[in-house]
Write an enzyme that holds these catalytic residues in place. Structure first.
Site, PDB file in Angstrom:
ATOM      1  N   LYS A  22       0.841  -1.209   0.000  1.00 28.92           N
ATOM      2  CA  LYS A  22       0.000   0.000   0.000  1.00 28.92           C
ATOM      3  C   LYS A  22       0.869   1.248   0.000  1.00 28.92           C
ATOM      4  CE  LYS A  22      -1.742   1.537   4.060  1.00 28.92           C
ATOM      5  NZ  LYS A  22      -1.479   2.945   4.368  1.00 28.92           N
ATOM      6  N   ASN A  23       1.918   1.251   0.844  1.00 32.03           N
ATOM      7  CA  ASN A  23       2.701   2.475   1.044  1.00 32.03           C
ATOM      8  C   ASN A  23       3.732   2.718  -0.047  1.00 32.03           C
ATOM      9  OD1 ASN A  23       1.117   2.851   3.233  1.00 32.03           O
ATOM     10  ND2 ASN A  23       2.656   2.257   4.746  1.00 32.03           N
ATOM     11  N   ARG A  92      -5.642  10.358   4.357  1.00 28.75           N
ATOM     12  CA  ARG A  92      -4.690  11.263   4.986  1.00 28.75           C
ATOM     13  C   ARG A  92      -3.469  11.484   4.119  1.00 28.75           C
ATOM     14  NH1 ARG A  92      -1.192  13.295   7.416  1.00 28.75           N
ATOM     15  NH2 ARG A  92       0.316  11.878   6.535  1.00 28.75           N
ATOM     16  N   CYS A 116      -5.584  11.764  12.376  1.00 30.33           N
ATOM     17  CA  CYS A 116      -6.227  10.444  12.361  1.00 30.33           C
ATOM     18  C   CYS A 116      -6.020   9.868  13.764  1.00 30.33           C
ATOM     19  CB  CYS A 116      -5.566   9.557  11.304  1.00 30.33           C
ATOM     20  SG  CYS A 116      -3.871   9.146  11.727  1.00 30.33           S
ATOM     21  N   ARG A 121      -0.608  14.321  12.863  1.00 28.38           N
ATOM     22  CA  ARG A 121      -0.073  14.136  11.497  1.00 28.38           C
ATOM     23  C   ARG A 121       0.246  15.485  10.833  1.00 28.38           C
ATOM     24  NH1 ARG A 121      -1.379   8.758  10.044  1.00 28.38           N
ATOM     25  NH2 ARG A 121       0.270   8.865   8.508  1.00 28.38           N
ATOM     26  N   PRO A 122       1.148  16.279  11.374  1.00 25.41           N
ATOM     27  CA  PRO A 122       1.488  17.579  10.755  1.00 25.41           C
ATOM     28  C   PRO A 122       2.171  17.401   9.398  1.00 25.41           C
ATOM     29  CG  PRO A 122       3.031  17.045  12.496  1.00 25.41           C
ATOM     30  CD  PRO A 122       1.964  15.989  12.543  1.00 25.41           C
ATOM     31  N   ILE A 123       2.235  18.489   8.626  1.00 25.57           N
ATOM     32  CA  ILE A 123       2.892  18.441   7.309  1.00 25.57           C
ATOM     33  C   ILE A 123       3.953  19.537   7.192  1.00 25.57           C
ATOM     34  CG2 ILE A 123       0.945  17.355   6.114  1.00 25.57           C
ATOM     35  CD1 ILE A 123       0.136  20.160   5.159  1.00 25.57           C
ATOM     36  N   LEU A 125       7.136  19.536   7.612  1.00 20.49           N
ATOM     37  CA  LEU A 125       8.372  19.158   6.903  1.00 20.49           C
ATOM     38  C   LEU A 125       8.168  19.219   5.385  1.00 20.49           C
ATOM     39  CD1 LEU A 125       9.479  16.167   9.169  1.00 20.49           C
ATOM     40  CD2 LEU A 125      10.341  18.518   9.201  1.00 20.49           C
ATOM     41  N   ASP A 305       4.643   0.593  12.189  1.00 26.41           N
ATOM     42  CA  ASP A 305       3.431  -0.087  11.703  1.00 26.41           C
ATOM     43  C   ASP A 305       3.328  -1.510  12.227  1.00 26.41           C
ATOM     44  OD1 ASP A 305       3.434   1.433   8.389  1.00 26.41           O
ATOM     45  OD2 ASP A 305       2.882   2.189  10.362  1.00 26.41           O
ATOM     46  N   ILE A 327       7.328   7.104  17.128  1.00 26.47           N
ATOM     47  CA  ILE A 327       7.018   7.775  15.862  1.00 26.47           C
ATOM     48  C   ILE A 327       5.690   8.535  15.934  1.00 26.47           C
ATOM     49  CG2 ILE A 327       6.662   7.458  13.371  1.00 26.47           C
ATOM     50  CD1 ILE A 327       9.500   6.734  14.264  1.00 26.47           C
ATOM     51  N   ARG A 397      -8.626  -0.583   4.839  1.00 28.24           N
ATOM     52  CA  ARG A 397      -7.800   0.498   4.259  1.00 28.24           C
ATOM     53  C   ARG A 397      -6.440  -0.041   3.840  1.00 28.24           C
ATOM     54  NH1 ARG A 397      -6.538   5.157   7.687  1.00 28.24           N
ATOM     55  NH2 ARG A 397      -5.213   5.414   5.867  1.00 28.24           N
TER      56      ARG A 397
HETATM   57  C1  EPZ Z   1       3.999   6.816   6.211  1.00 35.68           C
HETATM   58  O1  EPZ Z   1       3.204   7.829   6.783  1.00 35.68           O
HETATM   59  C2  EPZ Z   1       3.099   5.591   6.116  1.00 35.68           C
HETATM   60  N1  EPZ Z   1       1.959   5.902   5.258  1.00 35.68           N
HETATM   61  C3  EPZ Z   1       2.626   5.192   7.519  1.00 35.68           C
HETATM   62  O2  EPZ Z   1       1.883   3.994   7.380  1.00 35.68           O
HETATM   63  C4  EPZ Z   1       3.839   4.901   8.386  1.00 35.68           C
HETATM   64  O3  EPZ Z   1       3.407   4.600   9.701  1.00 35.68           O
HETATM   65  C5  EPZ Z   1       4.752   6.135   8.406  1.00 35.68           C
HETATM   66  O4  EPZ Z   1       5.115   6.488   7.056  1.00 35.68           O
HETATM   67  C6  EPZ Z   1       6.035   5.890   9.201  1.00 35.68           C
HETATM   68  O5  EPZ Z   1       6.714   4.800   8.671  1.00 35.68           O
HETATM   69  C7  EPZ Z   1       2.134   5.889   3.925  1.00 35.68           C
HETATM   70  O6  EPZ Z   1       3.222   5.670   3.418  1.00 35.68           O
HETATM   71  C8  EPZ Z   1       0.898   6.166   3.097  1.00 35.68           C
HETATM   72  P1  EPZ Z   1       5.980  10.268   8.299  1.00 35.68           P
HETATM   73  P2  EPZ Z   1       3.742   9.365   6.786  1.00 35.68           P
HETATM   74  O7  EPZ Z   1       5.849  11.498   7.496  1.00 35.68           O
HETATM   75  O8  EPZ Z   1       4.444   9.661   5.516  1.00 35.68           O
HETATM   76  C9  EPZ Z   1       5.868  13.375  11.861  1.00 35.68           C
HETATM   77  C10 EPZ Z   1       0.100   2.534   7.700  1.00 35.68           C
HETATM   78  O9  EPZ Z   1      -0.293   1.964   8.713  1.00 35.68           O
HETATM   79  N2  EPZ Z   1       5.832  14.383  10.790  1.00 35.68           N
HETATM   80  O10 EPZ Z   1       7.237   9.466   8.223  1.00 35.68           O
HETATM   81  O11 EPZ Z   1       2.617  10.250   7.185  1.00 35.68           O
HETATM   82  C11 EPZ Z   1       4.532  12.636  11.942  1.00 35.68           C
HETATM   83  O12 EPZ Z   1       3.620  13.355  12.741  1.00 35.68           O
HETATM   84  C12 EPZ Z   1       0.495   3.989   7.756  1.00 35.68           C
HETATM   85  O13 EPZ Z   1       0.257   1.998   6.576  1.00 35.68           O
HETATM   86  C13 EPZ Z   1       5.982  15.726  11.128  1.00 35.68           C
HETATM   87  O14 EPZ Z   1       6.154  16.076  12.288  1.00 35.68           O
HETATM   88  O15 EPZ Z   1       4.786   9.265   7.978  1.00 35.68           O
HETATM   89  C14 EPZ Z   1       4.901  11.335  12.578  1.00 35.68           C
HETATM   90  O16 EPZ Z   1       4.971  11.530  13.976  1.00 35.68           O
HETATM   91  C15 EPZ Z   1       0.231   4.577   9.128  1.00 35.68           C
HETATM   92  N3  EPZ Z   1       5.918  16.656  10.140  1.00 35.68           N
HETATM   93  C16 EPZ Z   1       6.311  11.078  12.037  1.00 35.68           C
HETATM   94  O17 EPZ Z   1       6.802  12.326  11.552  1.00 35.68           O
HETATM   95  C17 EPZ Z   1       5.738  16.309   8.820  1.00 35.68           C
HETATM   96  O18 EPZ Z   1       5.711  17.215   7.948  1.00 35.68           O
HETATM   97  C18 EPZ Z   1       6.333  10.064  10.888  1.00 35.68           C
HETATM   98  O19 EPZ Z   1       5.632  10.638   9.823  1.00 35.68           O
HETATM   99  C19 EPZ Z   1       5.586  14.951   8.494  1.00 35.68           C
HETATM  100  C20 EPZ Z   1       5.642  13.996   9.500  1.00 35.68           C
END
Ligand code: EPZ
Length: 416
Positions: A22-23, A92, A116, A121-123, A125, A305, A327, A397
Site C-alpha cells: 500500500k505504502n 490522509r 487520524c 499528522r502535521p505536514i 516538513l 506499523d 514515531i 484500508r
Molecule cells: C507513512 O506515513 C506511512 N503511510 C505510515 O503507514 C507509516 O506509519 C509512516 O510512514 C512511518 O513509517 C504511507 O506511506 C501512506 P511520516 P507518513 O511522514 O508519511 C511526523 C500505515 O499503517 N511528521 O514518516 O505520514 C509525523 O507526525 C500507515 O500503513 C511531522 O512532524 O509518515 C509522525 O509523527 C500509518 N511533520 C512522524 O513524523 C511532517 O511534515 C512520521 O511521519 C511529516 C511527519
C-alpha cells in the site's frame, strides 16, 4: 459498522501470496501525474486507500481503469490541480499529491489531510522543504495553496526522516533543472520503490534507501509499466499471527530483506524462520518467548506499523515485553482492547509493558486504526472462543482480501 467474527484457539497452517505494498502503490500512483503518457501499475493492492487515490486522479481529469490488481492511468486529460477537502479527508496521505501536482500545473491546492487515530499528522516538513525549493505556500482554514515562484535546486536536510516529505520532494524535483540532494531522508523500502518507478519513467535519482538521495532533474518523464513491491507490513501481520497462534505458514511474494529487525525478533521468540528470495516460511511450536524491549524507529529500525501486530503476538508469551512508540503520539489505542480480552498490560506515556498470560478470552473489541485493527484480529485468533471486531472498514484500508487471507491460513473468520 461492519465487523469480523473470529473463533480463536487454532494454529495457522497454509500458504498465502502477500499483497502489493500500500505504502509504495500510493506515492507511485501520485507520481503518474508527472507525465502525459500512459502508465500501468501492476500488483496494486485492492484497498480503500488505493481506491481513494484513483478517485483523486480521476477528479483531476486523468482516465484510470483498475481491475483490482493493475491500474492503467492516462494522465493526458488533467486540466487542473485542486483536490477538494472531501477527497483529502478520505485519505490522509493525499498530501503526497502536492509535489507532483505543483510540478504538473505550477500551482496546486489541497485540503488539510487532517489528523487520524495515530495523532495530529502535521505536514510542516513537506511545507518547509517545498518553500526552500522556491514554492510559495499560503495556508488558510480550508487548506494549502501553493505556487512555484522560481524553482531553486537545494541541498535539503530533513529534521525528521519523514516518509511522505521524502516522497514529495523526490516527485517535485524529478522533473526540474539542477541537482537536489536530500540528507537524512526516510530510508524505507517503499522510498526505493518510488525511486525505481520514477527512474523507469526517465528520472535520474540515486541513493534511495541510504543517507543521501541525489536527484538530477530532467526535462520530461515518459510513461512506464511497473510492478509494485510486496507489502512488508502485511507479511509481518500474518507472521505475527502464526507466532501468536502456533502453526506453520508460507508467505509467497514476501521479501525477508525488507524486514531484518522484525525477523530477528521472531527468531528470539522461538519461531523458525525459513526464507527464499521471494518467500518467507514461519513455524511456531508452543508459547513464544517475550522479547524484552521493542522501541519503534525510522527504517531500518523496528517499524512503527508493526508495533501493534508484534504486541498482539506477545500477549501470551512467556515473560514481559516493553514497547516504546517513538514515531506517533497516539499509537497505543489497541492496548485497551487487548485488556478486554484478558491481557496484562501497563502503559505509561508512550510505553506499554506486556506481561504474557496463558490465556485470552474472546469478546467484542473496537478497531480505531488500520494496524491496530489487524492486531485485534491476531489476538482474537489466539484467544479462546468468539471475538467480534468492530471497524472492519479500518482494516480494509490496508489489507486486501483480509478475511479470505486469514481463512487461507486456517483462521475461522467471517464478516458479520
Ligand atoms: C507513512 O506515513 C506511512 N503511510 C505510515 O503507514 C507509516 O506509519 C509512516 O510512514 C512511518 O513509517 C504511507 O506511506 C501512506 P511520516 P507518513 O511522514 O508519511 C511526523 C500505515 O499503517 N511528521 O514518516 O505520514 C509525523 O507526525 C500507515 O500503513 C511531522 O512532524 O509518515 C509522525 O509523527 C500509518 N511533520 C512522524 O513524523 C511532517 O511534515 C512520521 O511521519 C511529516 C511527519
Amino acid at each position: 459498522m461492519r465487523r469480523l467474527a473470529i473463533y480463536g484457539g487454532r494454529p495457522l497452517q497454509g500458504e498465502l501470496k502477500v499483497q502489493g505494498a500500500k505504502n509504495a502503490a500510493l506515492p507511485i500512483l501520485a507520481a503518474t501525474l508527472l507525465t502525459d503518457e500512459d502508465c500501468e501499475i501492476a500488483n496494486c493492492p485492492d484497498l480503500t486507500d488505493v481506491h481513494a487515490a484513483i478517485e483523486i486522479l480521476q477528479s483531476l481529469g486523468a482516465r484510470v481503469s483498475y481491475d483490482g490488481s493493475t491500474a492503467r492511468i492516462s494522465p493526458s486529460g488533467i486540466r487542473h490541480c485542486e483536490i477538494c477537502e472531501e477527497l483529502t479527508l478520505k485519505m490522509r496521505s493525499s498530501i503526497m499529491f502536492l509535489g507532483p501536482m505543483l510540478r504538473r500545473c505550477s500551482t496546486a491546492s489541497i485540503g488539510y489531510p487532517g489528523g487520524c487515530a495515530l495523532g495530529e499528522r502535521p505536514i510542516n516538513l513537506h511545507i518547509q522543504a517545498l518553500k526552500r525549493l522556491g514554492v510559495e505556500i499560503a495556508e488558510d482554514e480550508f487548506g494549502i495553496r501553493a505556487k512555484i515562484q522560481k524553482f531553486q535546486p537545494r541541498i535539503l536536510t530533513l529534521a525528521f526522516p519523514s516518509v511522505g516529505a521524502t516522497e514529495n520532494i523526490m516527485m517535485f524535483c524529478a522533473v526540474s533543472q539542477g541537482e537536489t540532494l536530500i540528507y537524512h531522508p526516510a530510508r524505507e523500502p517503499e522510498i526505493v520503490d518510488l525511486q525505481n518507478f520514477l527512474n523507469a519513467m526517465g528520472a535520474d535519482i540515486q541513493g534511495a534507501g541510504g543517507d543521501v538521495i541525489h536527484i538530477r532533474g530532467v526535462a520530461k518523464l515518459h510513461g512506464a509499466r511497473y510492478v509494485v513491491m510486496p507489502d512488508r507490513i502485511a507479511a509481518a501481520t500474518y507472521a505475527c499471527g502464526v507466532v501468536a497462534c502456533g502453526g506453520d505458514i508460507l508467505l509467497k511474494n514476501a521479501v525477508a530483506g525488507h524486514l531484518p529487525v522484525f525477523l530477528d525478533c521472531l527468531r528470539n521468540m522461538g519461531a523458525e524462520v525459513i526464507y527464499e528470495p521471494d518467500s518467507i516460511g514461519i513455524r511456531m511450536h508452543g508459547r513464544p518467548f517475550a522479547v524484552g524491549h521493542i522501541r519503534t524507529e525510522p527504517y531500518p529500525g523496528f517499524p512503527t506499523d508493526i508495533q501493534p501486530l508484534m504486541m498482539a503476538a506477545t500477549l501470551k508469551a512467556r515473560g514481559t515485553t516493553a514497547f516504546t512508540e517513538t514515531i506517533f503520539e497516539n499509537r497505543l489505542c489497541h492496548v485497551n482492547e487487548f485488556l478486554k480480552m484478558g491481557a496484562e498490560i501497563e502503559t505509561e506515556n508512550c510505553t506499554a509493558v506486556v506481561r504474557g498470560v496463558s490465556n485470552l478470552s474472546g469478546t467484542t473489541v473496537h478497531a480505531s486504526d488500520l494496524r491496530g485493527g489487524a492486531a485485534l484480529a491476531i489476538a482474537a485468533l489466539s484467544a479462546c472462543g468468539r471475538s467480534d471486531i468492530e471497524g472492519l472498514c479500518y482494516i480494509e484500508r490496508g489489507y486486501e482480501k483480509f478475511v479470505p487471507s486469514l481463512r487461507a491460513l486456517g483462521g475461522d473468520v467471517e464478516e458479520v
